[in-house]
Structures are given as structure tokens and as C-alpha cells.
Design a protein around this motif. Structure first.
Motif, PDB file in Angstrom:
ATOM      1  N   VAL A 162       1.525 -37.378   3.422  1.00 44.48           N
ATOM      2  CA  VAL A 162       0.531 -37.526   2.353  1.00 44.48           C
ATOM      3  C   VAL A 162       1.300 -37.406   1.034  1.00 44.48           C
ATOM      4  O   VAL A 162       2.009 -36.415   0.822  1.00 44.48           O
ATOM      5  N   VAL A 163       1.192 -38.403   0.183  1.00 43.59           N
ATOM      6  CA  VAL A 163       1.966 -38.408  -1.066  1.00 43.59           C
ATOM      7  C   VAL A 163       1.001 -38.400  -2.263  1.00 43.59           C
ATOM      8  O   VAL A 163       0.181 -39.296  -2.418  1.00 43.59           O
ATOM      9  N   ILE A 164       1.125 -37.348  -3.070  1.00 47.73           N
ATOM     10  CA  ILE A 164       0.261 -37.213  -4.243  1.00 47.73           C
ATOM     11  C   ILE A 164       1.146 -37.323  -5.483  1.00 47.73           C
ATOM     12  O   ILE A 164       2.085 -36.551  -5.654  1.00 47.73           O
ATOM     13  N   ASP A 165       0.814 -38.268  -6.333  1.00 49.66           N
ATOM     14  CA  ASP A 165       1.635 -38.548  -7.525  1.00 49.66           C
ATOM     15  C   ASP A 165       0.901 -38.083  -8.787  1.00 49.66           C
ATOM     16  O   ASP A 165      -0.109 -38.669  -9.178  1.00 49.66           O
ATOM     17  N   VAL A 166       1.414 -37.029  -9.393  1.00 51.33           N
ATOM     18  CA  VAL A 166       0.769 -36.481 -10.596  1.00 51.33           C
ATOM     19  C   VAL A 166       1.350 -37.133 -11.859  1.00 51.33           C
ATOM     20  O   VAL A 166       0.742 -37.115 -12.921  1.00 51.33           O
ATOM     21  N   GLY A 167       2.509 -37.729 -11.748  1.00 49.18           N
ATOM     22  CA  GLY A 167       3.231 -38.252 -12.914  1.00 49.18           C
ATOM     23  C   GLY A 167       2.455 -39.303 -13.694  1.00 49.18           C
ATOM     24  O   GLY A 167       1.742 -40.124 -13.110  1.00 49.18           O
TER      25      GLY A 167
ATOM     26  N   ILE B 165      10.692 -40.996  -6.895  1.00 53.53           N
ATOM     27  CA  ILE B 165      10.546 -40.771  -5.449  1.00 53.53           C
ATOM     28  C   ILE B 165      10.613 -42.121  -4.736  1.00 53.53           C
ATOM     29  O   ILE B 165       9.728 -42.962  -4.868  1.00 53.53           O
ATOM     30  N   LYS B 166      11.715 -42.305  -4.004  1.00 53.93           N
ATOM     31  CA  LYS B 166      11.977 -43.560  -3.302  1.00 53.93           C
ATOM     32  C   LYS B 166      11.636 -43.411  -1.810  1.00 53.93           C
ATOM     33  O   LYS B 166      11.454 -42.289  -1.325  1.00 53.93           O
ATOM     34  N   LYS B 167      11.625 -44.560  -1.131  1.00 50.33           N
ATOM     35  CA  LYS B 167      11.231 -44.599   0.289  1.00 50.33           C
ATOM     36  C   LYS B 167      12.039 -43.629   1.158  1.00 50.33           C
ATOM     37  O   LYS B 167      11.498 -42.932   2.002  1.00 50.33           O
ATOM     38  N   ASP B 168      13.357 -43.575   0.898  1.00 49.17           N
ATOM     39  CA  ASP B 168      14.211 -42.736   1.754  1.00 49.17           C
ATOM     40  C   ASP B 168      14.041 -41.231   1.467  1.00 49.17           C
ATOM     41  O   ASP B 168      14.692 -40.401   2.093  1.00 49.17           O
TER      42      ASP B 168
ATOM     43  N   GLU C 164       7.453 -49.279  -2.913  1.00 47.17           N
ATOM     44  CA  GLU C 164       8.392 -48.940  -1.858  1.00 47.17           C
ATOM     45  C   GLU C 164       7.831 -47.910  -0.882  1.00 47.17           C
ATOM     46  O   GLU C 164       8.000 -48.030   0.332  1.00 47.17           O
ATOM     47  N   VAL C 165       7.147 -46.898  -1.437  1.00 48.94           N
ATOM     48  CA  VAL C 165       6.748 -45.738  -0.632  1.00 48.94           C
ATOM     49  C   VAL C 165       5.441 -45.970   0.127  1.00 48.94           C
ATOM     50  O   VAL C 165       5.279 -45.491   1.256  1.00 48.94           O
ATOM     51  N   SER C 166       4.507 -46.730  -0.464  1.00 52.00           N
ATOM     52  CA  SER C 166       3.165 -46.801   0.150  1.00 52.00           C
ATOM     53  C   SER C 166       3.149 -47.338   1.592  1.00 52.00           C
ATOM     54  O   SER C 166       2.360 -46.846   2.397  1.00 52.00           O
ATOM     55  N   PRO C 167       4.003 -48.283   1.982  1.00 53.13           N
ATOM     56  CA  PRO C 167       3.939 -48.714   3.383  1.00 53.13           C
ATOM     57  C   PRO C 167       4.344 -47.602   4.364  1.00 53.13           C
ATOM     58  O   PRO C 167       3.873 -47.571   5.496  1.00 53.13           O
ATOM     59  N   ALA C 168       5.206 -46.666   3.915  1.00 52.81           N
ATOM     60  CA  ALA C 168       5.678 -45.600   4.805  1.00 52.81           C
ATOM     61  C   ALA C 168       4.748 -44.380   4.779  1.00 52.81           C
ATOM     62  O   ALA C 168       4.631 -43.657   5.774  1.00 52.81           O
ATOM     63  N   ALA C 169       4.065 -44.177   3.662  1.00 47.92           N
ATOM     64  CA  ALA C 169       3.233 -42.978   3.520  1.00 47.92           C
ATOM     65  C   ALA C 169       2.001 -43.085   4.408  1.00 47.92           C
ATOM     66  O   ALA C 169       1.466 -44.179   4.624  1.00 47.92           O
ATOM     67  N   GLY C 170       1.533 -41.911   4.895  1.00 51.40           N
ATOM     68  CA  GLY C 170       0.275 -41.898   5.633  1.00 51.40           C
ATOM     69  C   GLY C 170      -0.866 -42.178   4.672  1.00 51.40           C
ATOM     70  O   GLY C 170      -1.729 -43.018   4.913  1.00 51.40           O
ATOM     71  N   MET C 171      -0.851 -41.443   3.552  1.00 54.98           N
ATOM     72  CA  MET C 171      -1.838 -41.625   2.494  1.00 54.98           C
ATOM     73  C   MET C 171      -1.135 -41.410   1.167  1.00 54.98           C
ATOM     74  O   MET C 171      -0.201 -40.616   1.075  1.00 54.98           O
ATOM     75  N   ILE C 172      -1.623 -42.083   0.132  1.00 58.87           N
ATOM     76  CA  ILE C 172      -0.924 -42.015  -1.160  1.00 58.87           C
ATOM     77  C   ILE C 172      -1.901 -42.240  -2.319  1.00 58.87           C
ATOM     78  O   ILE C 172      -2.841 -43.024  -2.194  1.00 58.87           O
TER      79      ILE C 172
END
Ligand code: NAD
Length: 282
Positions: free
Chosen positions: A225-230, A215-218, A247-255
Motif C-alpha cells: 500500500v503506497v501513500i504519497d503525501v508529497g 520513490i521508484k519501482k525498485d 512506475e510504481v502504480s503497476p507494482a503497488a497493491g494500492m496507491i
């Protein structure tokens, strides 16, 4: 970083609540007890068991591990499960999967008592998750995702929620649990056409594909809200998730980070289920 969904914090808060419940049970002379059954040696199972035993111990739950030989027959395995079903001192049973090939999961899953099935192996518990019926046990990993959302006051009601992964351990039951809380669900998988188009619509994005940093920024909506189970390991042997966190954390609201996200909550959810099973049986 201010936007981190901290699994350790969620697990700690839940642990404190569970310790109080165990104290009350122990005062009544009841010792909540989990049996973990493993057939053969598997490094990943051994690591999971170590974490579960430690966490249960901290909460005051007794934990017995039954290690069975790799060449155990299916009938012998079923006998062990039946003995544990009948043992009044055992409240929860966790069978480590995958099992060796001579033991069919599709046969033995019916043998574990649904009342002791704390990780949702028996189809009766699976059916309760699917129908939204109360009183069963959902699998621990999707339950850990729900604990994180609840802890941080994230209400999935009406939200565009995209799950990448449709396994019976994570993606599918999680979709049903989120649906019960009125999320608007899309489930993506290997045959999904234009995955990025689907994921970038998500207000809540859950990655459970087992593909390192896929899962990339684009692919992520600003503020999601991004939840990573991997749980994956990079070329240096470092644990990382399905989301490219840097890459993703600056764009995500929460991660959620990996490690320290969903995986940090799973064994505490297992403990919660053992206590629930114990209360129902005492
Ligand atoms: P699985 O292999 O059974 O299922 C993976 C799912 O992802 C499949 O439905 C597949 O269709 C989908 N998928 C795979 N590659 C994809 C791609 N490129 N695009 C779209 N979809 C894709 O895996 P699982 O058992 O569900 O586990 C998923 C991940 O979660 C793994 O990394 C696993 O290690 C991890 N996991 C974590 C915990 C925890 O406690 N945090 C517990 C269980 C599993």
C-alpha cells in the motif's frame, strides 16, 4: 485503475457524514465556526485557505479569515489569538504557518487554546498525539492519511510500515498515530543509510519527504500500500508527489495519486476537527 486509493471519494464520504452533524448543531442554534489567521501574503497559504473555506462552506461551517500585516509584532499577534480564544462564537482556530520571522512559533504555539487548536499547534495537543491520549486534535495531514486507510479498510495492525520523512507536520505524528493502531513502524529521513532497502520491506509505505518522484519501482515491495503525501511541481508546473506514480502504480497493491490523494482529504479533516471542537464547547 482498480488499485487507486481515491482521496476525493474518501473526502466525499466524510463530507456527507459531517453535513448531518452540522445540521443537528444548527437545529440547536449552534453554528460551527472556524477562524483562519494568516500573517502576510503567501501564495501556498492563500491556495490552502481557498480550499478550506470552500470545503467548510459546503459542509455548513462558518469560516472567518483574519488577514494580518506582514510586519505585525509578536505581542500584537498574541493579542489577536487571545481575543479569538475568548470569543465564544469561534470554535476552531487555524494559524497558517510559517509565520514571519519576528513571530516565534516556539513562543506563540503556547497561546492558542488547546480546545480550539484544530491543527495541532499547541504542545498539549502534540503531546496527546505522542502519548495516544484521546480528546486532542492531531494535525490534519496525518489524520487525512488515517482517514484513507480507514475508508478502504486497511488495518495497519502488525504491518511493516515505513514512513519517509520525520517532520512535526507529517512524518512524526503520523508514526505515532499508526503506532496507536499497532503498526510496526520505521521512520526514514535524510540520514537513513540505504533508503531503498528500508522502503522495499514495507507493506505500507508512506512518502512525506517533499522530493519529486523520489520513490521508484525498485524501492517498493510488490503489492504494498503506497501513500504519497508529497506535493511538488514538475518542470511544467504540474503537481506531482514523492512517488513516481507511473512506475510504481503497476507494482503497488494500492496507491494514492497526486493530486486527488491525501491533499484532497485534508480540508475535510479540518472541518471534522472544527465540528468536534464545536461539540466539546457547546
Ligand atoms: P519537511 O521538509 O518539513 O520534511 C521533510 C522530511 O523528509 C524531513 O524529515 C527529511 O529528513 C525527509 N527527507 C527529505 N528528503 C529526503 C530524502 N531524500 N530521503 C529521505 N528522507 C528525506 O516537509 P513536510 O512539511 O513534512 O512535507 C513533506 C511533503 O508533504 C511536502 O511535499 C509537502 O508539500 C507535503 N505536504 C502535503 C500536505 C497535504 O495536505 N497533502 C500537507 C503538508 C505537507
Amino acid at each position: 485503475m482498480g488499485n487507486i486509493l481515491n482521496g476525493k471519494e474518501v473526502a466525499e464520504a466524510l463530507k456527507q457524514k459531517l453535513k448531518v452533524e452540522v445540521d443537528e448543531l444548527r437545529k440547536k442554534g449552534v453554528v460551527p465556526t472556524l477562524s483562519i489567521v494568516i500573517v502576510g501574503d503567501r501564495a501556498d497559504s492563500a491556495a490552502y485557505i481557498k480550499g478550506a473555506v470552500k470545503r467548510c462552506g459546503e459542509i455548513g461551517i462558518e469560516c472567518n479569515v483574519t488577514e494580518l500585516p506582514q510586519d505585525l509584532s509578536q505581542n500584537e499577534f498574541i493579542e489577536v489569538i487571545h481575543r479569538q480564544n475568548a470569543d465564544k462564537k469561534i470554535h476552531g482556530i487555524m494559524i497558517m504557518r510559517p509565520l514571519p520571522s519576528q513571530i516565534s512559533e516556539d513562543v506563540v504555539k503556547y497561546e492558542i487554546s488547546p480546545a480550539k487548536d484544530v491543527d495541532c499547534f499547541n504542545p498539549i495537543n502534540v503531546s496527546k498525539v505522542m502519548s495516544g491520549e484521546e480528546g486532542g486534535f492531531a494535525p490534519c495531514t496525518p489524520s487525512a492519511v488515517m482517514e484513507i486507510l480507514h475508508h478502504y479498510g486497511i488495518d495497519p495492525k502488525g504491518k511493516k510500515t515505513v514512513i519517509v520523512g520525520r517532520s512535526m507536520v507529517v512524518g512524526r505524528p503520523l508514526a505515532m498515530m499508526l503506532l496507536k493502531e499497532n503498526a510496526t513502524i520505521t521512520i526514514c529521513h535524510t540520514r537513513t543509510i540505504n533508503l531503498a532497502e528500508e522502503t522495499s520491506r514495507a507493506e505500507i509505505l508512506i512518502a512525506a519527504a517533499g522530493k519529486i518522484k523520489m520513490i521508484k519501482k525498485d524501492m517498493v515491495k510488490e503489492g504494498a500500500v503506497v501513500i504519497d503525501v508529497g506535493i511538488n511541481f514538475d518542470e511544467n508546473g504540474r503537481m506531482c508527489g514523492d512517488v513516481d506514480f507511473d512506475e510504481v502504480s503497476p507494482a503497488a497493491g494500492m496507491i494514492t495519486p497526486v493530486p486527488g490523494g491525501v491533499g484532497a482529504v485534508t480540508s475535510t479533516v479540518l472541518a471534522k476537527h472544527v465540528i468536534e471542537a464545536c461539540k466539546m464547547q457547546s
